[in-house]
Design an enzyme around this catalytic site. Structure first.
Site, PDB file in Angstrom:
ATOM      1  N   HIS A 120     -27.562  34.366   1.103  1.00 33.02           N
ATOM      2  CA  HIS A 120     -28.005  34.800   2.431  1.00 33.02           C
ATOM      3  C   HIS A 120     -26.903  34.663   3.484  1.00 33.02           C
ATOM      4  O   HIS A 120     -27.008  35.247   4.562  1.00 33.02           O
ATOM      5  CB  HIS A 120     -29.298  34.085   2.868  1.00 33.02           C
ATOM      6  CG  HIS A 120     -29.147  32.656   3.277  1.00 33.02           C
ATOM      7  ND1 HIS A 120     -29.454  31.600   2.445  1.00 33.02           N
ATOM      8  CD2 HIS A 120     -28.760  32.102   4.436  1.00 33.02           C
ATOM      9  CE1 HIS A 120     -29.265  30.466   3.089  1.00 33.02           C
ATOM     10  NE2 HIS A 120     -28.834  30.737   4.309  1.00 33.02           N
ATOM     11  N   ASP A 164     -30.152  32.840  -4.509  1.00 34.41           N
ATOM     12  CA  ASP A 164     -29.495  32.589  -3.224  1.00 34.41           C
ATOM     13  C   ASP A 164     -28.112  31.947  -3.376  1.00 34.41           C
ATOM     14  O   ASP A 164     -27.785  30.971  -2.704  1.00 34.41           O
ATOM     15  CB  ASP A 164     -30.389  31.730  -2.318  1.00 34.41           C
ATOM     16  CG  ASP A 164     -29.999  31.854  -0.837  1.00 34.41           C
ATOM     17  OD1 ASP A 164     -29.057  32.618  -0.541  1.00 34.41           O
ATOM     18  OD2 ASP A 164     -30.619  31.176  -0.002  1.00 34.41           O
ATOM     19  N   SER A 181     -25.844  26.124   5.385  1.00 36.92           N
ATOM     20  CA  SER A 181     -26.091  26.981   4.228  1.00 36.92           C
ATOM     21  C   SER A 181     -24.849  27.196   3.394  1.00 36.92           C
ATOM     22  O   SER A 181     -23.800  27.587   3.910  1.00 36.92           O
ATOM     23  CB  SER A 181     -26.599  28.347   4.690  1.00 36.92           C
ATOM     24  OG  SER A 181     -27.958  28.281   4.942  1.00 36.92           O
TER      25      SER A 181
END
Lengths: 434, 572
Positions: free
Chosen positions: B156, B187, B266
């Site tokens: 992402h 992901d 992230s």
């Protein structure tokens, strides 16, 4: 409002599930015991009376305006504690609107007024005549059940010719695109409306077909917007012709354009029932239906059940349950049966978290209504009750030991203070095995 | 993998929302996947559509639900959705080098030298007007160097990217990077930097094993709240199968920690004993100290998958498994009375190879090397986790040995597993631009979750409910009427040839010129098949139809495309 013949006419909204009716006049004094003469939720009207003769002393029956004037000043009156609230208003128009408690369309008188919260049968008057009873309010516009409709209903009740509200069991759309009529081969200027969905009355084969063009109903030409010229009220939506001096079961002559030619259909108005909808929007005067089976609680999906998620239930309730509100009854599915939850017991170990599952089959029997489930439970499969839920549920099958259902129901009824193990169509039963 | 039904979650469950954690300024709208539990009516806390609110820099936006009417809003500094704590160290760059107090890093280790900040410029398509793209946005995430001069990060972080820059620890220079592999289902992504200078002074981090619950971990990353690297320390709170918000309809093993994992973290490494034990990827709105990282179980699966130069994905067993704890149910299936093992097959998906070998009511006693308990769990590295994990360890096109209890006896099945793509439209889609076809100003596009998010189709509107039902439930409840790729009339580009049409968009297409529309590719064929003067488009479910004059619509189409600056009539 008091009408001739010791009759009090009011709106049905608010009288549902009533256990005691008391009447008071002049905003004070002693109450008299009221008695419900009749109630019709579809049209949102009810008639009351009292057997106490003194009550009628000093009361003058109201005169009903018929036809209802389509303009002019009115007064809207209601008792507000011991004060008679008397607000001015202006007639906006006569129109056709959804009934306050039903999907059917009924005539509606629209009045502009500064009154607030008028929806409980407040009297709309002009001079000494009653024009309508308030059934709802949106901003400054009060909707009232018009006196012409009240008058027709009261007379029919008196004569015994009341058969419930009828409706057209099809949906239609106005003709905004002339090419659509050209495609259907209708010559001349744009007129009529095009039928979309049909067969809304379960169990009845609709005589009206999808893509019919409705040209005329009972001699009234239907224009491209779906209106006809009412002799009393001017342009009115065609739905008014389903309740204009007619009840369910009455005949209508509907002229349609079908397959390249005009045809006249002898159409009989079906009766409006809440059970016409897969998810009934109302259920009055009886407790909710349910079935308890070994702690598994089954209910019929209804708007009332969905409203348990709050006013914004369309956002909050499980999506699929909400979707059924716009789905239709099918021949083998008149109701959606839902496992609403599980009351914990030893026999239902492993199912505690199941809730809001749509039931498809029980013991191999397809479940199209709650009563089917009751019947299916009488025939366990090899000693087991087997429940199948709709695909996509968190668990698609559950099994219970059928021999322990009775005992468990009794245990749960005692533990959770439940008087009956099932209620169907308002009738509670204490039989251990439904 | 555990397959999720996204809409069930979208509308029922999001008392808590799962967010990807790139420090997106206006990041990809992501549907929360199914949550941990289904709550009884009174306990359900719905997600208000107003949850789509402006995000502060470094704060991932709340997912845009189909019921929302608003798109992710622009940045409003100082108004964060999620409070962003300051970095663990807010001092100078040299101060940040110091090993955070109390961490389990061995002396001399400097993992931060291998951690990079990733700055992405990304641009998403508009699924309702598929030839249009949103404004470019910028966001940042974290990555780290692994063997092979590769940078690992989250998918992402790099989704819809137009340009990637990476910034090393204590190095002002920014380096251009490209995506080498991306795995949207788990992901994860691998980046490459061409400039050899980038790798100077960096050592690839090594992967460890699944950490133990209650053990300490440290996250490294570049979260919101500052410019320099940040470290946060916490314990492993639990290890479970969790929904992965990026794909929206997948769930795999994930590790929950109370170490602060915030937007911008992230893709950053989570380190224990000098080794990477996970990749930070999402958090839960509404709960405190709840961050998640992707364990090395899934990371290794990804790395093994790409070893042949192609990413296939995590295969699907094609089975919905449920616990089997009810004594009567176990009795009916003739399981031994003293057995506490076995998970029941509740549903078999329409995967031919699976349907051939597995039946509903089969009881899986062992999946691969793992015994299955009756609560649908296995013991994996000392942790009780969902039985689906045993399938998730397999690679695409492999075979998993199963011990199956069927008809009162134990049998052996070798189940081939493949990546499942048929529910692609029910999840968030990436990399492939949305297809469309325009005729007479009528814009047709496939029904998908992304489309519903774009138009904000609400559950409170009957039209919106029809679209959602068609996408999610039709194939389950009414397979006879299921279409492989339902098509919607998305919108109408106004022109005199379509001015009288009453339908202006968000309508399910049934037929065109009498031909059933099963997928978008049927649309141009159906218009080309017109035999009369009219084109007739029929809609579901209420038999509404619209009529165009065929020659006029054909003739007007190029002008309409020109008027509305549409570069091509179709993208099929």
């Amino acid at each position: 409002m008091v009408l001739p013949g010791h009759l009090i006419i009011t709106t049905a909204d608010g009288l549902n599930d009533q256990t005691l009716i008391r009447l008071q006049k002049q905003g004070g004094g002693l109450f008299s015991l009221g008695r419900l003469l009749w109630i019709d939720y579809q049209s949102n009207l009810a008639a009351l009376t009292t057997d106490e003769s003194d009550f009628w002393n000093g009361l003058t029956p109201a005169a009903l305006a018929d036809p209802v004037p389509v303009n002019g000043e009115v007064r809207i009156r209601r008792w507000n504690s011991d004060r008679l609230e008397n607000r001015p208003g202006d007639i906006e128009r006569m129109t056709v609107d959804n009934s306050a408690l039903s999907f059917v369309s009924v005539p509606a008188l629209k009045v502009d007024s500064t009154i607030s919260g008028a929806s409980s049968g407040e009297a709309v008057t002009q001079g000494n005549k009653l024009l309508g009873l308030a059934s709802g309010q949106d901003s400054d516009v009060v909707t009232a059940v018009p006196s012409s409709f009240i008058s027709f209903t009261v007379a029919a009740r008196k004569k015994g010719t009341f058969h419930g509200l009828g409706y057209f069991d099809f949906t239609w759309e106005p003709v905004e695109n002339p090419l659509a009529l050209q495609y259907l081969g209708l010559p001349g200027p744009a007129r009529g409306v095009i039928v979309k969905d049909t067969g809304l009355k379960p169990g009845v084969t609709s005589l009206i077909h999808s893509r019919d063009v409705i040209l005329q109903i009972d001699g009234f030409d239907i224009d491209a917007e779906g209106d006809y010229a009412d002799p009393q009220y001017g342009k009115m939506m065609l739905e008014n012709l389903s309740s204009r001096q007619k009840w369910a079961g009455a005949d209508c002559k509907i002229k349609v354009w079908r397959d390249g030619k005009e045809q006249t259909i002898d159409y009989q108005l079906p009766r409006a029932d809440y059970s016409d909808e897969l998810v009934p929007e109302q259920s009055f005067d009886h407790p909710p239906d349910y079935v308890l089976a070994g702690g598994l609680v089954f209910v019929k999906l209804s708007d009332a059940f969905l409203r348990s998620w709050g006013a914004n239930w369309r956002q909050h309730a499980p999506f699929r349950l909400g979707y059924y509100e716009i789905d239709k009854v099918k021949p083998d599915r008149s109701e959606i049966v839902v496992l609403s939850g599980v009351m914990p017991a030893r026999v239902n170990l492993g199912y505690e978290m199941l809730h809001d599952c749509v039931v498809q089959e029980v013991n191999g029997v397809k479940i199209g209504k709650l009563a089917d489930l009751v019947a299916a439970l009488k025939s366990p499969v090899n000693g087991f009750d087997v429940f199948k839920f709709a695909p996509g549920e968190s668990m698609e099958m559950a099994v219970l030991d059928a021999s322990k259902i009775d005992e468990t129901n009794q245990e749960i009824m005692t533990k959770f203070h439940i008087p009956a193990d099932h209620v169907l169509s308002g009738n509670a039963a204490t039989a251990s095995q439904p | 993998m555990l397959r999720l039904r996204p809409f069930a979650a979208l509308f029922l469950l999001p008392a808590i929302l799962i967010l990807p954690l790139s420090a997106a300024q206006t990041g990809p709208a992501t549907a929360p996947a199914e949550g941990v539990t289904t709550l009884p009516p009174a306990a359900i806390t719905p997600t208000p559509t107003s949850a789509v609110t402006p995000a502060a820099p470094g704060v991932a936006p709340t997912p845009a639900l189909p019921s929302s009417t608003s798109a992710p809003a622009p940045v409003v500094p100082g108004n964060p959705v999620v409070p962003v704590p300051p970095p663990a160290s807010s001092g100078s760059a040299s101060e940040t080098r110091a090993t955070p107090q109390g961490t389990p890093l061995p002396e001399g280790s400097e993992p931060e030298k291998s951690v990079v900040q990733i700055i992405t410029a990304y641009q998403e398509p508009n699924w309702a007007a598929p030839w249009i793209f949103d404004s470019p946005h910028f966001a940042s995430g974290t990555g780290f160097l692994i063997d092979g001069n590769r940078i690992m990060t989250n998918a992402h972080v790099v989704a819809w990217t137009k340009q990637l820059l990476v910034r090393k620890y204590h190095d002002p220079q920014r380096y251009f990077a490209t995506v080498e592999f991306v795995a949207h289902d788990v992901d994860l992504a691998i980046l490459k930097v061409d400039d050899p200078k980038f790798y100077e002074g960096m050592k690839p981090l090594q992967f460890g094993e699944l950490p133990q619950v209650r053990s300490q971990v440290v996250t490294y990353g570049f979260p919101a709240g500052g410019q320099q690297i940040s470290y946060t320390r916490g314990v492993v709170s639990r290890i479970e199968v969790e929904s992965y918000a990026h794909p929206g309809n997948r769930a795999f093993l994930a590790v929950q920690t109370d170490a602060a994992i915030n937007p911008g973290n992230s893709g950053g490494p989570v380190i224990q004993d000098d080794k990477v034990v996970g990749v930070a990827f999402e958090g839960l709105v509404g709960l405190q100290n709840t961050g998640f990282f992707i364990p090395t179980t899934m990371v290794r699966h990804f790395l093994t998958d790409i070893a042949d130069g192609t990413y296939d994905g995590v295969p699907d067993s094609g089975l919905q498994m449920v616990s089997l704890q009810n004594p009567a149910f176990r009795d009916m299936l003739k399981l031994p009375e003293d057995s506490k093992r076995g998970v029941r097959v509740d549903r078999v998906m329409d995967i031919p190879s699976t349907e051939k070998l597995i039946k509903v009511d089969d009881v899986l006693m062992k999946i691969g090397d793992y015994d299955v308990d009756d609560d649908s769990t296995i013991t994996y590295h000392g942790n009780t986790v969902g039985a689906s994990v045993a399938f998730d360890l397999a690679q695409n096109n492999s075979t998993i040995p199963l011990e199956v209890w069927r008809d009162g006896a134990l049998t052996h099945v070798d189940l081939p597993v493949k990546v499942y793509h048929d529910d692609y439209a029910q999840g968030n889609q990436y990399d492939t631009l949305p297809p469309y076809y325009i005729y007479g100003g009528l814009v047709f596009t496939p029904l998908s979750l992304d489309y519903l998010k774009s138009v904000g189709s609400a559950t409170t509107q009957s039209g919106g409910r029809e679209l959602i039902y068609e996408l999610v439930y039709r194939h389950l409840e009414d397979p006879g009427h299921w279409r492989p790729q339902p098509v919607v009339l998305s919108s109408i580009l106004d022109n005199e040839v379509n001015a009288n049409l009453t339908t202006r968009g968000q309508a399910l297409v049934d037929k065109i010129n009498g031909q059933r529309i099963d997928s978008l590719s049927d649309v141009p064929k159906a218009f080309a098949s017109a035999t009369g003067p009219f084109d007739v488009v029929e809609f579901m479910p209420d038999h509404h139809f619209e009529v165009l004059r065929h020659t006029d619509a054909q003739k007007a189409t190029p002008d309409i495309l020109s008027t509305y600056s549409v570069p091509a009539q179709s993208r099929l």
